[in-house]
Design a protein around this motif. Structure first.
Motif, PDB file in Angstrom:
ATOM      1  N   ALA A 132       0.818  -1.213   0.000  1.00  0.00           N
ATOM      2  CA  ALA A 132       0.000   0.000   0.000  1.00  0.00           C
ATOM      3  C   ALA A 132       0.854   1.266   0.000  1.00  0.00           C
ATOM      4  O   ALA A 132       0.417   2.317  -0.474  1.00  0.00           O
ATOM      5  CB  ALA A 132      -0.940  -0.004   1.200  1.00  0.00           C
ATOM      6  N   ASP A 133       2.073   1.179   0.536  1.00  0.00           N
ATOM      7  CA  ASP A 133       2.971   2.334   0.585  1.00  0.00           C
ATOM      8  C   ASP A 133       3.828   2.480  -0.664  1.00  0.00           C
ATOM      9  O   ASP A 133       4.490   3.497  -0.846  1.00  0.00           O
ATOM     10  CB  ASP A 133       3.896   2.223   1.802  1.00  0.00           C
ATOM     11  CG  ASP A 133       3.158   2.475   3.108  1.00  0.00           C
ATOM     12  OD1 ASP A 133       2.087   3.100   3.058  1.00  0.00           O
ATOM     13  OD2 ASP A 133       3.652   2.026   4.155  1.00  0.00           O
ATOM     14  N   THR A 155      -0.624   2.645  -6.266  1.00  0.00           N
ATOM     15  CA  THR A 155       0.323   1.795  -5.548  1.00  0.00           C
ATOM     16  C   THR A 155       0.179   0.355  -6.032  1.00  0.00           C
ATOM     17  O   THR A 155      -0.757   0.016  -6.761  1.00  0.00           O
ATOM     18  CB  THR A 155       0.057   1.837  -4.033  1.00  0.00           C
ATOM     19  OG1 THR A 155      -1.198   1.195  -3.767  1.00  0.00           O
ATOM     20  CG2 THR A 155       0.012   3.272  -3.527  1.00  0.00           C
ATOM     21  N   ILE A 156       1.097  -0.507  -5.575  1.00  0.00           N
ATOM     22  CA  ILE A 156       0.997  -1.925  -5.925  1.00  0.00           C
ATOM     23  C   ILE A 156      -0.278  -2.519  -5.338  1.00  0.00           C
ATOM     24  O   ILE A 156      -0.947  -3.341  -5.973  1.00  0.00           O
ATOM     25  CB  ILE A 156       2.244  -2.690  -5.442  1.00  0.00           C
ATOM     26  CG1 ILE A 156       3.491  -2.187  -6.182  1.00  0.00           C
ATOM     27  CG2 ILE A 156       2.077  -4.197  -5.671  1.00  0.00           C
ATOM     28  CD1 ILE A 156       4.777  -2.870  -5.782  1.00  0.00           C
ATOM     29  N   PHE A 157      -0.633  -2.097  -4.145  1.00  0.00           N
ATOM     30  CA  PHE A 157      -1.869  -2.577  -3.530  1.00  0.00           C
ATOM     31  C   PHE A 157      -3.073  -2.158  -4.385  1.00  0.00           C
ATOM     32  O   PHE A 157      -4.008  -2.947  -4.580  1.00  0.00           O
ATOM     33  CB  PHE A 157      -2.013  -2.015  -2.113  1.00  0.00           C
ATOM     34  CG  PHE A 157      -3.186  -2.570  -1.357  1.00  0.00           C
ATOM     35  CD1 PHE A 157      -3.085  -3.771  -0.676  1.00  0.00           C
ATOM     36  CD2 PHE A 157      -4.398  -1.892  -1.334  1.00  0.00           C
ATOM     37  CE1 PHE A 157      -4.171  -4.291   0.013  1.00  0.00           C
ATOM     38  CE2 PHE A 157      -5.485  -2.392  -0.644  1.00  0.00           C
ATOM     39  CZ  PHE A 157      -5.363  -3.607   0.032  1.00  0.00           C
ATOM     40  N   ASP A 158      -3.059  -0.942  -4.904  1.00  0.00           N
ATOM     41  CA  ASP A 158      -4.134  -0.485  -5.790  1.00  0.00           C
ATOM     42  C   ASP A 158      -4.224  -1.361  -7.039  1.00  0.00           C
ATOM     43  O   ASP A 158      -5.321  -1.637  -7.540  1.00  0.00           O
ATOM     44  CB  ASP A 158      -3.903   0.958  -6.226  1.00  0.00           C
ATOM     45  CG  ASP A 158      -4.081   1.954  -5.092  1.00  0.00           C
ATOM     46  OD1 ASP A 158      -4.727   1.605  -4.087  1.00  0.00           O
ATOM     47  OD2 ASP A 158      -3.553   3.077  -5.223  1.00  0.00           O
ATOM     48  N   ILE A 159      -3.074  -1.771  -7.556  1.00  0.00           N
ATOM     49  CA  ILE A 159      -3.066  -2.596  -8.769  1.00  0.00           C
ATOM     50  C   ILE A 159      -3.788  -3.913  -8.522  1.00  0.00           C
ATOM     51  O   ILE A 159      -4.494  -4.419  -9.401  1.00  0.00           O
ATOM     52  CB  ILE A 159      -1.615  -2.841  -9.248  1.00  0.00           C
ATOM     53  CG1 ILE A 159      -1.001  -1.540  -9.772  1.00  0.00           C
ATOM     54  CG2 ILE A 159      -1.574  -3.897 -10.355  1.00  0.00           C
ATOM     55  CD1 ILE A 159       0.455  -1.664 -10.167  1.00  0.00           C
ATOM     56  N   SER A 186     -10.968  -5.927 -10.245  1.00  0.00           N
ATOM     57  CA  SER A 186     -12.126  -5.262 -10.843  1.00  0.00           C
ATOM     58  C   SER A 186     -12.229  -5.525 -12.337  1.00  0.00           C
ATOM     59  O   SER A 186     -13.308  -5.410 -12.923  1.00  0.00           O
ATOM     60  CB  SER A 186     -12.054  -3.753 -10.592  1.00  0.00           C
ATOM     61  OG  SER A 186     -11.033  -3.155 -11.371  1.00  0.00           O
ATOM     62  N   ARG A 187     -11.117  -5.877 -12.977  1.00  0.00           N
ATOM     63  CA  ARG A 187     -11.112  -6.122 -14.420  1.00  0.00           C
ATOM     64  C   ARG A 187     -10.975  -7.613 -14.756  1.00  0.00           C
ATOM     65  O   ARG A 187     -10.965  -7.983 -15.932  1.00  0.00           O
ATOM     66  CB  ARG A 187      -9.951  -5.378 -15.088  1.00  0.00           C
ATOM     67  CG  ARG A 187      -9.997  -3.859 -14.947  1.00  0.00           C
ATOM     68  CD  ARG A 187     -11.254  -3.273 -15.550  1.00  0.00           C
ATOM     69  NE  ARG A 187     -11.210  -1.820 -15.653  1.00  0.00           N
ATOM     70  CZ  ARG A 187     -11.696  -0.983 -14.746  1.00  0.00           C
ATOM     71  NH1 ARG A 187     -12.263  -1.480 -13.640  1.00  0.00           N
ATOM     72  NH2 ARG A 187     -11.627   0.320 -14.924  1.00  0.00           N
TER      73      ARG A 187
END
Length: 512
Positions: free
Chosen positions: A83-84, A141-145, A151-152
């Motif tokens: 997340a960071d 971020t990597i967590f966002d990915i 979602s996709r």
């Protein structure tokens, strides 16, 4: 929250900015756009050599599965690292190096290298989208990915059948170029098709539903949220519990210093065993479908490569299929909408049949829960579990849940207090198959939706008529009645809350 339906600049020019569309005009515009976008996906894919593209896409799915599965396997401390870790400084950021050192120590260099390549692809893709002014990539971020991939994932999986159906060209690309060639199709055509279908449904199901022409597309005045939580489709509570139990940290974490497996064949076995254990009382243990599932899971045990991937030739697959005549194992998609809505165990391509541990688990779960939904006792039990889920979420937001379940022989689901207010929640777990949406079955889904929304409004009216019982019990007339529904219906009523929006509603109460 508002949602945009992306349209091309040519389409934008056909509408004056600020033009309001509603009713038949809106439906016609969306249907035409959906058809054009579907054709664009097919036309784009027709340029590519399927023999080159399919094996690369199978490997890409593996990378996606590994990345997503990190969420269920990593400790909270390790997830904070992801997340960071911002991707805009991917090439030289020390945090990035720390993340991949951690992944290599836990899962080995091959897994870490695949995750690193995938993250690098998404970092490059975001830069490319920014340069060309394309919208849709919200990760930082990597967590966002991980969240973005989940979602996709529906569209990524659909390409396994789309390639078979439509990739008839000669174009070849490198594996590292996959996202560069195909993510724009997902963002500008495939996700808008889904949004457009929801727009047509909104036009038919909601009073006052409309869209306004903006520079980047149509802006709807109401937004339907189909996904929930970690971008998952809605399930009964029993199914969510199974997903949680099968990824129990106590079962999946190995001893310190030993490289762990990010996935294993044991997860597939556990999915079947847990279904037997938890749902035995509902009459599926001796069902033909479950017996056949157990047989094929056993037969396939020695055939998985690295406990993840599975490839059968024509003869092997036919032999397997003969042992389970009551199961439809393989993709039978014949058009675009079939590929989006199917959940097969195997994807056929060039005389072979491809699967993975996760595809098999998804197939097993969908098959078994399809059986369970027909069992009245199961539906009743799932309803009670849904009440517990609502109670738990309310407690997380410091609502005081009472133990009051009956007043003067009248039953209540969840009654709680916050401040000077008594909140009465009636919980509804009615099933609505809104994921299988296409122009062909739109009428059927809309009828289902309208039937349920009418039912929920009547349920709310019943609670309003019973308010006097709550006033008498709690000695206050500050009572608010709500209906919380498990499956996300399309309706606009402030006192009927879809569960996937309940946390947002609770957040709004925290702000007061």
């Amino acid at each position: 929250m508002l949602r945009y339906y992306k349209i091309s600049r040519k389409k934008v020019m056909q509408l004056s900015l600020g033009t309001v569309l509603r009713g038949k005009d809106l439906e016609e515009f969306l249907l035409n756009g959906i058809g054009e976008k579907k054709n664009a996906v097919i036309e784009h894919l027709s340029l590519y050599d399927s023999n080159d593209l399919f094996p690369q896409w199978i490997e890409f799915i593996r990378q996606i599965d590994e990345l997503i599965n990190l969420l269920f396997d990593l400790s909270e401390e390790d997830l904070f690292l992801l997340a960071d870790c911002k991707i805009d400084t991917f090439d030289n950021h020390e945090q990035v190096a720390n993340v991949f050192r951690m992944l290599q120590a836990k899962y080995g260099e091959h897994v870490a290298a695949r995750v690193k390549r995938l993250v690098a692809m998404y970092a490059a893709l975001k830069l490319e989208f920014c340069v060309f002014g394309i919208h849709g990539l919200w990760y930082r971020t990597i967590f966002d990915i991980i969240g973005f991939c989940q979602s996709r994932r529906l569209y990524y999986m659909a390409y396994l059948s789309l390639i078979r159906l439509y990739a008839k060209g000669e174009k070849k690309i490198e594996a590292t170029e996959l996202l560069s060639h195909f993510q724009e199709q997902i963002e500008t055509n495939m996700t808008p098709i889904t949004t457009g279908l929801h727009g047509i449904m909104g036009s038919r199901c909601l009073d006052g539903y409309q869209a306004v022409a903006r520079p980047i597309g149509l802006q709807f005045n109401m937004h339907y949220q189909q996904l929930e939580g970690f971008f998952l489709e809605a399930h009964t509570m029993s199914e969510l519990d199974i997903l949680e139990y099968s990824r129990s940290l106590s079962e999946r974490y190995s001893s310190s210093g030993v490289v762990k497996k990010l996935y294993s064949y044991a997860e597939l076995e556990n999915a079947v065993k847990q279904a037997e254990c938890l749902f035995g009382e509902y009459g599926i243990v001796n069902s033909t479908e479950l017996l056949e599932i157990k047989q094929i899971v056993s037969e396939l045990k020695a055939m998985f490569v690295e406990e993840y991937s599975l490839v059968l030739d024509e003869g092997e697959y036919k032999k397997l299929a003969e042992h389970c005549p009551h199961l439809q194992l393989c993709s039978t998609a014949k058009d675009y909408y079939d590929t989006i809505n199917e959940r097969p165990a195997f994807y056929p391509f060039a005389d072979n049949y491809y699967s993975t541990v996760f595809m098999m688990i998804r197939y097993v779960e969908n098959t078994l829960y399809g059986l369970l939904k027909k069992k009245r006792r199961y539906r009743i039990k799932a309803g009670f579990m849904f009440e517990k889920k609502v109670e738990a979420l309310l407690k997380n937001y410091r609502f005081e849940v009472t133990d009051v379940k009956r007043i003067h022989m009248q039953e209540f689901d969840v009654i709680c207090k916050k401040g000077n207010t008594i909140y009465n929640f009636q919980c509804k777990n009615n099933y609505l198959d809104i994921n299988n949406l296409s122009p062909v079955n739109m009428d059927k889904v809309c009828k289902q939706n309208k039937r349920l929304t009418n039912y929920y409004i009547k349920a709310l009216e019943k609670e309003n008529h019973r308010t006097r019982l709550l006033v008498e019990k709690f000695k206050t007339d500050n009572i608010e009645n709500y209906v919380v529904v498990r499956y996300p219906v399309m309706m606009d009523h402030s006192r009927v809350i879809c569960y996937n929006n309940l946390e947002d509603w609770l957040e709004s109460k925290m702000d007061r």
